[in-house]
Design a protein around this motif. Structure first.
Motif, PDB file in Angstrom:
ATOM      1  N   LEU A  22       0.830  -1.202   0.000  1.00  0.00           N
ATOM      2  CA  LEU A  22       0.000   0.000   0.000  1.00  0.00           C
ATOM      3  C   LEU A  22       0.866   1.253   0.000  1.00  0.00           C
ATOM      4  N   THR A  24       1.287   3.179   2.232  1.00  0.00           N
ATOM      5  CA  THR A  24       1.949   3.376   3.525  1.00  0.00           C
ATOM      6  C   THR A  24       3.211   2.539   3.705  1.00  0.00           C
ATOM      7  N   LYS A  58      -3.635  -8.900   1.247  1.00  0.00           N
ATOM      8  CA  LYS A  58      -5.074  -8.945   0.958  1.00  0.00           C
ATOM      9  C   LYS A  58      -5.500  -7.744   0.129  1.00  0.00           C
ATOM     10  N   MET A  59      -4.593  -6.769   0.016  1.00  0.00           N
ATOM     11  CA  MET A  59      -4.958  -5.559  -0.716  1.00  0.00           C
ATOM     12  C   MET A  59      -3.713  -4.915  -1.336  1.00  0.00           C
ATOM     13  N   ASN A  90      -8.928 -11.101  -4.156  1.00  0.00           N
ATOM     14  CA  ASN A  90      -9.026  -9.654  -4.405  1.00  0.00           C
ATOM     15  C   ASN A  90      -7.753  -9.129  -5.074  1.00  0.00           C
ATOM     16  N   ARG A  93      -7.869 -10.153  -8.694  1.00  0.00           N
ATOM     17  CA  ARG A  93      -8.751  -9.302  -9.504  1.00  0.00           C
ATOM     18  C   ARG A  93      -8.048  -8.021  -9.912  1.00  0.00           C
TER      19      ARG A  93
ATOM     20  N   ASP B 677      -4.043   4.063   6.975  1.00  0.00           N
ATOM     21  CA  ASP B 677      -4.313   2.672   7.394  1.00  0.00           C
ATOM     22  C   ASP B 677      -5.230   2.625   8.624  1.00  0.00           C
ATOM     23  N   ARG B 684     -13.633  -0.008   8.132  1.00  0.00           N
ATOM     24  CA  ARG B 684     -13.911  -1.440   8.058  1.00  0.00           C
ATOM     25  C   ARG B 684     -14.747  -1.890   9.266  1.00  0.00           C
ATOM     26  N   ASP B 696     -16.503 -10.585   1.778  1.00  0.00           N
ATOM     27  CA  ASP B 696     -15.135 -10.084   1.788  1.00  0.00           C
ATOM     28  C   ASP B 696     -14.782  -9.316   0.507  1.00  0.00           C
ATOM     29  N   HIS B 700     -13.709  -5.426   0.327  1.00  0.00           N
ATOM     30  CA  HIS B 700     -12.420  -5.056  -0.252  1.00  0.00           C
ATOM     31  C   HIS B 700     -12.589  -3.928  -1.270  1.00  0.00           C
ATOM     32  N   ILE B 703     -13.650  -0.601   0.423  1.00  0.00           N
ATOM     33  CA  ILE B 703     -12.550  -0.036   1.207  1.00  0.00           C
ATOM     34  C   ILE B 703     -11.437   0.470   0.294  1.00  0.00           C
ATOM     35  N   LEU B 704     -11.073  -0.330  -0.706  1.00  0.00           N
ATOM     36  CA  LEU B 704      -9.964   0.067  -1.575  1.00  0.00           C
ATOM     37  C   LEU B 704     -10.319   1.322  -2.385  1.00  0.00           C
ATOM     38  N   ARG B 707     -10.392   4.267  -0.123  1.00  0.00           N
ATOM     39  CA  ARG B 707      -9.019   4.626   0.229  1.00  0.00           C
ATOM     40  C   ARG B 707      -8.396   5.479  -0.879  1.00  0.00           C
TER      41      ARG B 707
END
Lengths: 110, 797
Positions: A22, A24, A58-59, A90, A93, B677, B684, B696, B700, B703-704, B707
């Protein structure tokens, strides 16, 4: 706890990220590959494969994805190939949507 | 008991002390050994069970708080046979410094037989060891004759013991002895004739009664003789009974002679009359029911308690006690003192019956030597305390006083409870029946207690003008409920006479500051807490299309329009009413064009949201949905405060699921991107609180995309400046299963051809604007306003 682990041998370079990729933590990852990004030609013939291990992610956000793209470009310039390993639908994708699957090899984590 | 060795026949009493505190274990074991018993110490639960498996013990003294397994659990394990089936019934006594009612209940529930207070004291320990000796003896009837408590060694008549027992009351001592002398011949005759008739159980019962009576006057030799007769009667040992019969006659004669020869009368004439038994000032005299079948003991108990200032109602059996209870004015009797073993129903049955008809009255059970095992049963039956015979006057008075206090406390609590429940019922009725209102309003109220200070009322000011008032009075007691009702009643009256919300607030604030709180301070009413009232009022005018808000110390209401945009109406206004002389909060006016919904809530909802680190609006959604579905939620059930959420619909006739409900609204500074974060974790948690079934993948994507949008607003829209503001709003519409996210920034936005960019970014590995590309990929629909400074994303679940 460090979030990035890097191991290199004569031909392969594995970068394992602990968790998500990410905005961060992208800087920390970038620092590990900084030489490759700034002077890819120096890695010519020595870097055959760069494996980005995202098994616990996960992201991935846009900054993380941009970093992947930058590493991919540099690896290609060095004459090598990039692979990504992950284990999350995820993440899959996001990689497919950005068509990165056409530019690098995607491995499913064991 | 000094110098007495606790043995039963040839067997020495063996005690296991389970105690992790070294000092306490040392003291207990030293005293036990000094009393002639064998003692081992286990320092934890595991050690205790190990020792019990390996060794034979006659009793266990169990500390309740042990380092590994607590004493209750160790007891349960022993009772379940973990230390062997022959150890299951071993007497276990709680060894505790805090034998309050709850501890006693837990001990009894775990299967303990009684209590020993910590630090250990000699008389209590001796009584316990004595009873253990007795129990071992009763298990081994053949050794009865070998018992060291042989009658020949005991005093025939111990005047000192008698006077000590009646706390120096000579006239009582003389009366008790006289009473015994009257009943003694007939008691002995009955025992003798029962022995002749070989009615062993009756012999045991009569001997038991004799034992109690002579024990209370210090006739120790005859008491021991009676004990032997009782044991032989229980065992059906006719030969022993026949052998003991003449000896008992002798002992009676000796006792009578000893009494006549004693200096009791002389000593009493020399003694000053004793002062009344002292009682704490807090305990006023009361009416006590004494149930004892033995006339001597009954006389003694009645006299002691009367001396202590109580009115005593006496009964000779449980059946008579019931009659006395019916005759008494309800609630006059504040303590029942009953013998255990009586003809007919036992004292235990009596206690259980009394508790069934009046659970508030405290009972005390009196037991004779060797009946400690009854104590556990008496605790289960609801007894407050137990006394061991022979009864000591001081101990009796102290126990009765404590029982009276307990009864009064219980009755006060019951009274308050029923008052609170009645008040709560009225409040609930008032909340439900507020008459017709031109605006549909839904209340979701989850009170913490039966009655509380949270309340809502609405009042029609005109055909299309409604005032909504939500209050939260400090505290959860009757005072809070009373103040709340007073405020709403006063408000209604003032509004009827065209007063404004501000005028109502001003007046009530003055009342609180200069009357209620001031009088509490002046009168020094410690029980009256300083009261404050947090209040929020909304005047909704559907004709003009405006809402006017005035909030003092309460959460400011929120509105969501039909587009899912959320806004706060007014500001959360600083001080509640009752704090300062002036009400400083300002009235603010907002438009309600575009319909939607307004939410008001009391701060219990904020606390609930904070407890799980989620947004208050998502908690409001949870509360409203819980009420709509008629299902509570563990978070609501365990909330620390009343929860009241009011949902006011601005779309006439529309069901709640058809409009957007707010889930989250937050304003971020432009320089907060490093905290993203943490912000994401909060979003969330909020989403999960409101929509626990969210899958889920959808979570995702929401949230993404959010963000990306918020980071974009912070970095580009606000230029990462502290004074730049990025606003995030998340709402949900159940009918279309749509999450709507609005992200807006204070910048001016810029034009951008996203479609053209997306193609080149994918093929040519271009990195710019990838966030925007993400958003379009993840959301079901995206809309821009203000040149991109306002972004709307829909996610269909």
């Amino acid at each position: 706890m460090p979030t990035v682990h890097s191991t290199r041998d004569s031909s392969a370079w594995t970068i394992r990220i602990n968790g998500d990729l990410l905005s961060t933590n992208a800087k920390e990852v970038r620092a590990v590959v900084n030489d490759l990004l700034t002077e890819p030609e120096k890695f010519s013939k020595t870097l055959k494969t760069l494996l980005l291990d995202l098994s616990t992610a996960k992201m991935i956000d846009s900054v993380g994805l941009n970093l992947i793209v930058a590493i991919l470009r540099a690896t290609k310039q060095a004459g090598g190939a990039m692979k990504i390993r992950h284990d999350n639908p995820n993440v899959q994708r996001i990689l497919l949507f950005t068509r990165l699957d056409q530019q690098l090899e995607i491995l499913k984590a064991a | 008991m000094s110098g007495h060795t606790h043995t039963s026949g040839s067997q020495v009493v063996r005690v296991l002390v389970v105690e992790d505190c070294q000092a306490s274990a040392h003291l207990a074991s030293a005293l036990i050994r000094k009393a002639g018993a064998v003692c081992d110490v286990a320092d934890c639960g595991t050690d205790a069970t190990r020792r019990l498996r390996a060794e034979r013990y006659d009793a266990v003294l169990m500390d309740c708080g042990l380092p590994d397994i607590d004493g209750y659990e160790v007891t349960r394990r022993i009772r379940c046979g973990e230390c062997g089936s022959d150890r299951e019934r071993i007497p276990i006594y709680a060894f505790t410094a805090d034998a309050d009612a709850e501890t006693r209940f837990r001990c009894a529930a775990a299967g303990m037989n009684g209590f020993l207070s910590k630090p250990i004291v000699r008389p209590e320990l001796d009584a316990l060891l004595r009873s253990l000796s007795g129990e071992i003896a009763s298990r081994e009837p053949e050794r009865l004759a070998e018992r060291t408590e042989s009658p020949s060694e005991a005093a025939t008549f111990d005047v000192d013991a008698l006077l000590d027992r009646v706390a120096g009351d000579c006239s009582l001592a003389i009366d008790v002895v006289a009473s015994l002398l009257v009943q003694l011949p007939s008691q002995i005759r009955e025992i003798q004739s029962s022995i002749d008739a070989v009615e062993c159980p009756r012999v045991a019962s009569l001997a038991h009664q004799l034992k109690g009576a002579v024990g209370s006057i210090g006739g120790e030799r005859l008491r021991r003789m009676a004990l032997q007769v009782e044991s032989a009667g229980h065992a059906g040992d006719v030969a022993t009974l026949r052998r003991l019969a003449p000896a008992m006659d002798d002992a009676v004669r000796e006792l009578v002679e000893a009494i006549e020869a004693s200096d009791l009368n002389d000593r009493c004439s020399d003694m000053p009359p004793p002062s009344d038994f002292s009682r704490p000032d807090s305990v006023k005299a009361s009416t006590v029911l004494v149930v004892e079948d033995d006339p001597t003991l009954r006389t003694m108990l009645v006299r002691i308690l009367e001396r202590s200032g109580h009115v005593v109602v006496a009964a000779d059996a449980a059946e008579t006690a019931y009659e006395r209870l019916v005759e008494a004015v309800p609630s006059v009797i504040e303590c029942v003192v009953t013998d255990y073993r009586m003809p007919g129903e036992s004292g235990l049955d009596l206690i259980a019956s009394v508790r069934r008809s009046d659970p508030t009255v405290a009972s005390i059970l009196m037991t004779a030597d060797g009946e400690q095992r009854i104590v556990a049963d008496s605790m289960r039956a609801g007894a407050f305390d137990f006394l061991e015979k022979p009864i000591d006057a001081r101990r009796l008075c102290a126990a009765v006083d404590a029982a009276i206090q307990q009864t009064r406390e219980q009755r006060r609590t019951a009274e308050v409870r029923s008052g609170v429940a009645a008040m709560g019922k009225t409040q609930a009725q008032m909340l439900r029946s507020q008459g017709d209102c031109s605006i549909p309003i839904e209340l979701s109220f989850f009170p913490k207690l039966d009655a509380g200070g949270d309340f809502f009322s609405q009042f029609q000011l005109g055909e299309k003008r409604v005032i909504c008032l939500l209050t939260d009075v400090s505290g959860h007691d009757l005072q809070a409920a009373y103040l709340s009702a007073y405020f709403h009643g006063m408000t209604r009256g003032m509004l009827t006479h065209a007063a404004t919300a501000r005028e109502v607030f001003d007046l009530f604030n003055r009342f609180l500051v200069s009357e209620w709180n001031a009088s509490g301070e002046q009168a020094g009413h410690a029980e009256r807490q300083l009261a404050s009232v947090a209040v929020s009022s909304l005047v909704i005018d559907t004709e003009v299309g405006s809402v006017e808000s005035l909030t003092c110390g309460a959460p400011a209401p929120s509105r969501i329009d039909n587009e899912g945009r959320i806004s706060v109406i007014g500001e959360r206004g600083g001080a509640p009413l009752g704090w300062f002389d002036e009400v400083t909060a300002a009235t603010s006016v907002a438009s309600i064009d575009g319909g939607g919904e307004i939410l008001m809530w009391s701060d219990g909802l904020d606390e609930l949201a904070q407890s799980v680190g989620a947004s208050v609006l998502s908690a409001a959604y949870l509360v409203c949905e819980s009420r709509r579905n008629g299902k509570s939620h563990p978070l609501i059930e365990h909330a620390g405060d009343d929860i009241l959420v009011v949902s006011i619909s601005l779309n006439d006739g529309q069901a709640p699921e058809e409009r957007f409900q707010p889930l989250l609204m937050w304003r971020y500074r432009g320089n907060q991107s490093a905290e993203i974060d943490d912000l994401v974790a909060y979003w969330r948690r909020s989403l999960r609180l409101a929509l626990p079934g969210l899958v889920d993948g959808k979570e995702h994507d929401i949230i993404l995309a959010t963000r990306e949008a918020v980071l974009n607003a912070m970095t580009h829209g606000c230029g990462e400046r502290e004074d730049g503001i990025a606003k995030l709003q998340i709402a949900y519409r159940a009918s279309t299963r749509t999450i709507r996210v609005w992200v807006e920034d204070s910048g001016s936005g810029h034009a951008f051809d996203r479609a053209a960019h997306e193609q080149s970014a994918g093929d040519g590995l271009v990195t710019e604007h990838r966030g925007l590309t993400f958003i379009h990929f993840l959301a079901s629909a995206v809309r821009y306003e203000r040149n991109g400074a306002s972004l709307m994303m829909d996610f269909v679940l």
